[in-house]
Write a protein that holds these residues in place. Structure first.
Motif, PDB file in Angstrom:
ATOM      1  N   ASP A 299       0.908  -0.962   0.143  1.00  0.00           N
ATOM      2  CA  ASP A 299      -0.121   0.050   0.152  1.00  0.00           C
ATOM      3  C   ASP A 299       0.979   1.142   0.104  1.00  0.00           C
ATOM      4  O   ASP A 299       0.314   2.220  -0.573  1.00  0.00           O
ATOM      5  CB  ASP A 299      -1.070  -0.002   1.207  1.00  0.00           C
ATOM      6  CG  ASP A 299      -1.936  -1.062   0.993  1.00  0.00           C
ATOM      7  OD1 ASP A 299      -2.368  -1.163   0.054  1.00  0.00           O
ATOM      8  OD2 ASP A 299      -2.519  -1.486   2.241  1.00  0.00           O
ATOM      9  N   ALA A 300       1.760   1.154   0.698  1.00  0.00           N
ATOM     10  CA  ALA A 300       3.026   2.429   0.573  1.00  0.00           C
ATOM     11  C   ALA A 300       3.384   2.612  -0.689  1.00  0.00           C
ATOM     12  O   ALA A 300       3.587   3.938  -0.974  1.00  0.00           O
ATOM     13  CB  ALA A 300       3.796   2.224   1.843  1.00  0.00           C
ATOM     14  N   HIS A 301       3.831   1.602  -1.329  1.00  0.00           N
ATOM     15  CA  HIS A 301       4.778   1.692  -2.507  1.00  0.00           C
ATOM     16  C   HIS A 301       3.860   1.715  -3.867  1.00  0.00           C
ATOM     17  O   HIS A 301       4.626   1.835  -4.867  1.00  0.00           O
ATOM     18  CB  HIS A 301       5.849   0.835  -2.584  1.00  0.00           C
ATOM     19  CG  HIS A 301       6.993   0.924  -1.365  1.00  0.00           C
ATOM     20  ND1 HIS A 301       7.657   1.979  -1.437  1.00  0.00           N
ATOM     21  CD2 HIS A 301       7.295   0.309  -0.514  1.00  0.00           C
ATOM     22  CE1 HIS A 301       8.464   2.097  -0.368  1.00  0.00           C
ATOM     23  NE2 HIS A 301       8.273   1.019   0.277  1.00  0.00           N
ATOM     24  N   ALA A 302       2.682   1.174  -3.699  1.00  0.00           N
ATOM     25  CA  ALA A 302       1.921   1.291  -4.851  1.00  0.00           C
ATOM     26  C   ALA A 302       1.605   1.995  -5.633  1.00  0.00           C
ATOM     27  O   ALA A 302       1.855   2.448  -6.951  1.00  0.00           O
ATOM     28  CB  ALA A 302       0.486   0.440  -4.715  1.00  0.00           C
ATOM     29  N   PRO A 303       1.488   3.393  -5.336  1.00  0.00           N
ATOM     30  CA  PRO A 303       1.189   4.459  -6.057  1.00  0.00           C
ATOM     31  C   PRO A 303       2.514   4.930  -6.806  1.00  0.00           C
ATOM     32  O   PRO A 303       2.388   5.158  -8.073  1.00  0.00           O
ATOM     33  CB  PRO A 303       0.712   5.742  -5.314  1.00  0.00           C
ATOM     34  CG  PRO A 303       0.257   5.076  -3.950  1.00  0.00           C
ATOM     35  CD  PRO A 303       0.921   3.789  -3.588  1.00  0.00           C
ATOM     36  N   GLY A 304       3.673   5.062  -6.300  1.00  0.00           N
ATOM     37  CA  GLY A 304       4.871   5.045  -7.144  1.00  0.00           C
ATOM     38  C   GLY A 304       5.199   3.889  -7.831  1.00  0.00           C
ATOM     39  O   GLY A 304       5.847   4.433  -9.022  1.00  0.00           O
ATOM     40  N   ALA A 305       4.898   2.748  -7.684  1.00  0.00           N
ATOM     41  CA  ALA A 305       5.192   1.680  -8.571  1.00  0.00           C
ATOM     42  C   ALA A 305       4.288   1.782  -9.720  1.00  0.00           C
ATOM     43  O   ALA A 305       4.597   1.577 -11.028  1.00  0.00           O
ATOM     44  CB  ALA A 305       4.813   0.331  -7.922  1.00  0.00           C
ATOM     45  N   VAL A 306       3.028   2.135  -9.610  1.00  0.00           N
ATOM     46  CA  VAL A 306       2.194   2.324 -10.843  1.00  0.00           C
ATOM     47  C   VAL A 306       2.709   3.544 -11.607  1.00  0.00           C
ATOM     48  O   VAL A 306       2.767   3.147 -13.004  1.00  0.00           O
ATOM     49  CB  VAL A 306       0.620   2.585 -10.525  1.00  0.00           C
ATOM     50  CG1 VAL A 306      -0.009   3.104 -11.557  1.00  0.00           C
ATOM     51  CG2 VAL A 306       0.123   1.491  -9.501  1.00  0.00           C
ATOM     52  N   GLU A 307       3.072   4.487 -11.087  1.00  0.00           N
ATOM     53  CA  GLU A 307       3.359   5.684 -11.922  1.00  0.00           C
ATOM     54  C   GLU A 307       4.814   5.297 -12.664  1.00  0.00           C
ATOM     55  O   GLU A 307       4.818   5.615 -13.881  1.00  0.00           O
ATOM     56  CB  GLU A 307       3.955   7.034 -11.004  1.00  0.00           C
ATOM     57  CG  GLU A 307       2.595   7.576 -10.382  1.00  0.00           C
ATOM     58  CD  GLU A 307       1.272   7.918 -11.301  1.00  0.00           C
ATOM     59  OE1 GLU A 307       1.746   8.414 -12.616  1.00  0.00           O
ATOM     60  OE2 GLU A 307       0.125   7.425 -10.999  1.00  0.00           O
ATOM     61  N   GLU A 308       5.675   4.567 -11.987  1.00  0.00           N
ATOM     62  CA  GLU A 308       6.956   4.211 -12.629  1.00  0.00           C
ATOM     63  C   GLU A 308       6.688   3.207 -13.661  1.00  0.00           C
ATOM     64  O   GLU A 308       7.305   3.044 -14.808  1.00  0.00           O
ATOM     65  CB  GLU A 308       7.937   3.848 -11.453  1.00  0.00           C
ATOM     66  CG  GLU A 308       9.254   3.304 -12.012  1.00  0.00           C
ATOM     67  CD  GLU A 308      10.015   4.646 -12.435  1.00  0.00           C
ATOM     68  OE1 GLU A 308      11.155   4.387 -12.702  1.00  0.00           O
ATOM     69  OE2 GLU A 308       9.741   5.824 -12.744  1.00  0.00           O
TER      70      GLU A 308
END
Length: 428
Positions: A299-308
């Motif tokens: 949950d903490a890293h998913a937003p950044g992972a999606v954008e990358e």
């Protein structure tokens, strides 16, 4: 003075064989183009029965793509944004949707369609997204291997966009097949064309693909008009109902207009998210340290992972704009009528904006990628839906099949428009 093909050696973005090169060679070519003082100018590919112009400027730097996107009064989407050549009338009737419009009409149509993508509507979709993702993973468990594209990545966005537009279940395989055909063009797997050689796509192959795409466009357009007629008799809560009841400048949309919007929605809604997910699995497989970081706290890293993932994948390679008046941008003078192609894939690897741009880094911040299009009126309407779909699918996959990984090289779509993956073997 424009840089010509002779000035940049063997790079020719209009040469169809360029788009059959391995991805790393294409990325290296775009890196060379970004190093030039001025945008390169390429002559258009000549195709039978289609009127072509002298050529186009390739905007490969992030700054140029962003400025052109923010200046639609100069860099116009009319008469055509999804083809280097102006679409003939017989094709524009199927593919001449709101991405080929400028404001104010574009803004009015976009407001109508955007009602299907509000945060409230997307929040209501969350349960359906999760249920569909769960069914997809249920179908995989116990098998050990699969084609990730056809059996995972394609299924979720197809289900969502068909639900939003009210497409009956029995017609959904047809919709999936026709969207592949429309964006496949010169790829014989989707068009059935035989004019194909070991070097890539040929002009006749593309022409054959255009004819197949026309047939697919007709069939999807016919489906949309049938749905529109039914919704006029019995309005529902789907997107087609909103379109048929919408009033724009005192006029209702015609069946033909609804048909072209419908094609845009089902093609964009299926293809782009599917390809982002497919690239995503390959990126997570090739970068185990980033995968471990994501799984450590999803949950903490998913937003950044999606954008990358979207930055690295850049599902839509480019769109065209047409210059409306004399304009100077970053030292280059443009004249009225000039064509420019906004290469989002190149802008997303620009070292002037992204540190170590070829590295996959889910903690990258800021991440001003243009994977959903540049800023401005044509920024992807479904960006937030795509983000939710990618997040939900990978959460379910990495929770229930934590060892899922790509086991071979992807089979890429032959296209200068979509950075598509046709097949990707995976094991779990």
């Amino acid at each position: 003075m424009a840089a010509t093909v002779r000035d940049i050696g063997t790079i020719d973005l209009s040469d169809l064989t360029f788009w059959s090169l391995p991805p790393e060679r294409r990325l290296a070519a775009f890196a060379r183009l970004r190093e030039r003082e001025r945008p390169a100018f390429f002559p258009e590919l000549k195709l039978p029965f289609i009127r072509t112009g002298p050529g186009y400027y390739a905007l490969t730097r992030h700054a140029d793509v962003v400025e052109a996107s923010r200046t639609p009064e100069v860099f116009s989407s009319e008469p055509c944004s999804n083809s280097v050549a102006d679409l003939p009338r017989y094709m524009a009737r199927y593919f001449g949707s709101m991405i080929n419009m400028d404001d104010p009409r574009h803004a009015k149509i976009r407001r109508i369609v955007s009602r299907a993508f509000t945060p409230r509507v997307l929040a209501k979709l969350e349960a359906d997204l999760q249920a569909t993702a769960t069914r997809i993973v249920d179908d995989l468990r116990g098998r050990g291997s699969a084609d990730f594209v056809t059996e995972v990545a394609a299924r979720l966005p197809l289900q969502v966009i068909c639900d939003m537009t009210g497409i009956p279940h029995r017609l959904r395989p047809m919709v999936y097949d026709r969207t592949n055909t429309i964006l496949g063009l010169g790829d014989p797997e989707y068009t059935g064309g035989k004019d194909f050689n070991r070097d890539g796509i040929t002009r006749i192959g593309v022409l054959y693909g255009l004819l197949k795409a026309m047939t697919a466009g007709y069939e999807l357009n016919h489906l949309a008009m049938k749905l529109a007629r039914r919704r006029r008799r019995h309005l529902g809560d789907d997107l087609v109902s909103r379109l048929v009841s919408a009033n724009v400048d005192g006029e209702y949309l015609t069946d033909q207009e609804i048909g072209s919007f419908f094609i845009l929605l089902v093609v964009a809604g299926n293809e782009t998210t599917r390809n982002a997910m497919s690239h995503g699995l390959k990126l997570l497989t090739d970068n185990p340290e980033q995968r471990a970081l994501l799984m450590e706290d999803f949950d903490a890293h998913a937003p950044g992972a999606v954008e990358e993932i979207v930055r690295m994948a850049t599902p839509v390679i480019q769109f065209r704009r047409t210059v409306t008046r004399e304009y100077e941008m970053n030292g280059q003078r443009y004249e009225r009528g000039d064509k420019v192609l906004l290469f989002y894939n190149s802008a997303n690897r620009d070292a002037a904006v992204f540190e170590n741009p070829d590295a996959f880094d889910i903690t990258r911040s800021p991440n001003p990628h243009v994977g959903f299009g540049g800023p401005g009126p044509h920024f992807c309407l479904g960006a937030n839906l795509a983000r939710r779909e990618i997040t939900v699918m990978f959460r379910d996959l990495l929770t229930r099949l934590p060892d899922i990984r790509a086991t071979g090289e992807p089979r890429m779509l032959y296209s200068n428009f979509i950075n598509g993956i046709k097949h990707l073997p995976c094991e779990f």
